[in-house]
Design an enzyme around this catalytic site. Structure first.
Site, PDB file in Angstrom:
ATOM      1  N   GLU A   1       0.854  -1.187   0.000  1.00 56.07           N
ATOM      2  CA  GLU A   1       0.000   0.000   0.000  1.00 56.07           C
ATOM      3  C   GLU A   1       0.892   1.240   0.000  1.00 56.07           C
ATOM      4  OE1 GLU A   1      -2.918   0.038   3.135  1.00 56.07           O
ATOM      5  OE2 GLU A   1      -3.734   1.971   2.498  1.00 56.07           O
TER       6      GLU A   1
ATOM      7  N   ASN B   1      -6.739   1.324   2.594  1.00 54.88           N
ATOM      8  CA  ASN B   1      -7.497   2.565   2.790  1.00 54.88           C
ATOM      9  C   ASN B   1      -7.065   3.628   1.785  1.00 54.88           C
ATOM     10  OD1 ASN B   1      -8.712   1.308   4.963  1.00 54.88           O
ATOM     11  ND2 ASN B   1      -7.376   2.243   6.494  1.00 54.88           N
TER      12      ASN B   1
ATOM     13  N   GLU C   1     -12.502  -2.548   2.088  1.00 53.04           N
ATOM     14  CA  GLU C   1     -13.139  -2.398   3.409  1.00 53.04           C
ATOM     15  C   GLU C   1     -14.278  -1.375   3.395  1.00 53.04           C
ATOM     16  OE1 GLU C   1     -10.127  -1.792   6.455  1.00 53.04           O
ATOM     17  OE2 GLU C   1      -9.510  -3.880   6.317  1.00 53.04           O
TER      18      GLU C   1
ATOM     19  N   TYR D   1      -6.594  -8.909  11.588  1.00 56.04           N
ATOM     20  CA  TYR D   1      -5.336  -8.566  12.260  1.00 56.04           C
ATOM     21  C   TYR D   1      -5.466  -8.973  13.721  1.00 56.04           C
ATOM     22  CZ  TYR D   1      -4.334  -5.628   8.184  1.00 56.04           C
ATOM     23  OH  TYR D   1      -4.088  -5.168   6.910  1.00 56.04           O
TER      24      TYR D   1
ATOM     25  N   GLU E   1      -6.031  -9.389   3.485  1.00 55.63           N
ATOM     26  CA  GLU E   1      -5.242  -8.695   4.512  1.00 55.63           C
ATOM     27  C   GLU E   1      -5.227  -9.578   5.749  1.00 55.63           C
ATOM     28  OE1 GLU E   1      -5.879  -4.524   5.374  1.00 55.63           O
ATOM     29  OE2 GLU E   1      -6.509  -4.144   3.300  1.00 55.63           O
TER      30      GLU E   1
HETATM   31  O1  AHR Z   1      -2.997  -2.693   6.261  1.00 53.15           O
HETATM   32  C1  AHR Z   1      -3.321  -1.484   6.888  1.00 53.15           C
HETATM   33  C2  AHR Z   1      -4.784  -1.099   6.700  1.00 53.15           C
HETATM   34  O2  AHR Z   1      -5.591  -2.035   7.341  1.00 53.15           O
HETATM   35  C3  AHR Z   1      -5.311  -1.096   5.290  1.00 53.15           C
HETATM   36  O3  AHR Z   1      -5.052   0.080   4.614  1.00 53.15           O
HETATM   37  C4  AHR Z   1      -6.796  -1.263   5.485  1.00 53.15           C
HETATM   38  O4  AHR Z   1      -7.410  -1.897   4.399  1.00 53.15           O
HETATM   39  C5  AHR Z   1      -6.895  -2.047   6.788  1.00 53.15           C
HETATM   40  O5  AHR Z   1      -7.783  -1.472   7.661  1.00 53.15           O
END
Ligand code: AHR
Length: 502
Positions: free
Chosen positions: A27, A72, A173, A244, A291
């Site tokens: 990103e 994002n 997202e 995450y 992700e």
């Molecule tokens: O990986 C960091 C951020 O995590 C990304 O930009 C977003 O898609 C997610 O919330």
């Protein structure tokens, strides 16, 4: 010592392992691109300004496909800014990360870098501040040979052959209130369906990923997937999952994060199959887990976040998490979860790749090094090929606050017939106990065995600029083979790869 007994079930394979399972994500965020992969003033930069030491590490990591350019970031991105002569490209404000985007590296440069590292390009379109037309324009620019205005523009910009991008994400997202252009499931589902229909009308061969939930803890999780797939089922190929994990002071639960990932995948599969049943469709939707990682998000929210009308730095240090041995063991258990679901998770992207919640770190003008999480990924990408095999596990459980009683061990196996190799991946989630494990291979008739383990007397040990090689995989000398049975001792908080030739 605790004991566990495992059996690899070769007769009932999970399914083929798509190489895209070992994808990653780049990103335009922090020092991922600028001062990460691209640093023209570095001694080791090549003619295009890319760091050759980073290229070598990305190749060693074994990344197969890379999602780009966000995240994002993509929800405010104008792709046209990133092509054409560099000197005419505008600097833009990136509202997602409160930074300045110089557009020095754009589609052509990034694609050139991907050729150097040997990875496939997976693009995301902006469905935040933009819509169907801009997605179509980008697709035309990328994939049409030469017969249109935008494909001719690509040729004028130095690329005669199409980029031939196969995988496309329909936004990012879009369920998240933080996302530019965040929408309800119904509104996003309609926009995604219109965009997918238009993109397929231009290039019928594209593979499309519709946005699922940003995490399983979103209030709309489940319903979001049902509604969005209700609009898009016949038009897309994948639904995305993002997850995450971080240690919030409850290490026992953190070590069991794979349980959450298992449930997340199984719930999304069930929801997709429900929509399939309702629609009486022959088609099956797969998951693009585009992700996943360990991310100390609380640290970002409290410390790193940039604010101020007059404060838009270029390539700031953002999301530069330093990973411990424990983080890497949990990370390895997430890889096990992905492999256990290889029949439906056919694409995945480790978020992210360099400097930003990354397995590879760099110092401007200085070295690049491997974080602890580098090692399970590189080992699995190198050896977890062919088909995934389930493993039955008889072991003790331990109590966790978040997930109840959880098995101390999780495992999966893979069979690569072309290399005559079986690999077994195991995690020991115990904080204090070694576990003596037997693994029965039954019909697979192994001939040799070796094993690599990631563990440390200090579960908080890290690799840093000062000590880049503190942590790594080490030979597990306890591993032996007797007939079709492997015996091995797994240290507390450890991740292990057993390699067998058959
Ligand atoms: O990986 C960091 C951020 O995590 C990304 O930009 C977003 O898609 C997610 O919330």
């Amino acid at each position: 010592m605790l004991e566990a007994h495992l059996t690899v079930i070769a007769e009932a394979p999970i399914g083929p392992i798509n190489r895209r399972l070992f994808g990653s994500f780049v990103e335009h965020l922090g020092r991922m691109v600028y001062d990460g992969i691209f640093e023209p003033t570095h001694d080791l930069a090549d003619a295009e300004g890319f760091r050759t030491d980073v290229i070598e590490l990305v190749k060693e990591l074994g990344v197969t496909a890379i999602r780009y350019p966000g995240g994002n970031f993509v929800s405010g991105f104008r792709w046209e800014d990133s092509v054409g002569p560099r000197e005419s490209r505008p600097q833009r404000l990136d509202l997602a990360w409160h930074s300045t985007e110089t557009n020095e590296v754009g589609l052509h440069e990034f694609s050139g870098w991907l050729e150097k590292v040997g990875s496939e390009l997976m693009l995301a379109v902006n469905l935040g501040t933009r819509g169907v037309q801009e997605a179509l324009d980008l697709l035309e620019y990328c994939n049409l040979p030469t017969s249109s205005a935008l494909s001719r523009q690509r040729v004028e910009n130095g690329r005669s052959e199409p980029f031939a991008v196969s995988m496309w994400c329909l936004g990012n997202e879009m369920d998240g209130p933080w996302q530019l252009g965040h929408r309800s499931a119904d509104d996003y589902g309609k926009l995604a369906a219109q965009t997918a229909h238009a993109m397929r009308s231009l290039d019928a061969s594209v593979e499309l990923v519709v946005c699922g939930s940003s995490s399983a803890s979103m209030p709309t999780f489940g319903e979001w997937e049902r509604v969005v797939l209700g609009h898009t089922y016949e038009l897309v190929d994948y639904i995305s999952c993002h997850a995450y994990y971080e240690d919030k002071g409850d290490r026992a639960s953190f070590l069991a994060s794979g349980v959450d990932m298992d449930r997340f995948i199984e719930t999304v599969v069930a929801t997709a199959d429900h929509v399939k049943a309702v629609r009486k469709s022959d088609k099956t939707i797969d998951i693009s887990f585009d992700e996943w990682n360990i991310w100390y998000n609380e640290r970002f929210e409290k410390i790193d976040k940039i604010e101020g009308l007059d404060n838009w730095p270029t390539a700031p240090r953002l999301l530069e998490d330093v990973y411990t041995v424990t983080d890497a063991v949990v990370f390895g258990s997430l890889l096990i979860s992905l492999l256990k679901h290889a029949d439906r998770v056919t694409s995945a992207s480790l978020a992210q790749l360099v400097n930003v919640i990354a397995p590879i770190m760099t110092e401007p003008g200085g070295p690049a090094w491997r974080q602890t999480t580098f090692f399970p990924f590189a080992a699995a990408s190198a050896h977890a090929r062919g088909i995934a095999l389930p493993v039955s596990i008889a072991c003790d459980t331990y109590p966790t606050t978040t997930f109840g009683d959880v098995r101390l061990i999780d495992a999966v196996a893979t069979l690569d017939e072309s290399e005559a190799r079986v690999s077994v991946y195991l995690v020991n989630r115990s904080e204090n106990d070694e576990i003596s494990v037997t693994v029965e291979l039954s019909s697979l008739t192994p001939t040799t065995v070796s094993a690599l383990t990631l563990a440390d007397a200090d579960p908080d040990a890290t690799n840093t600029l000062q000590h880049p090689d503190r942590v790594g995989l080490t030979d597990n000398a306890t591993c032996t083979l007797d007939g079709d049975t492997v015996t091995i001792v797994l240290p507390p908080i450890s991740w292990t790869e057993i390699l067998l030739s058959i």
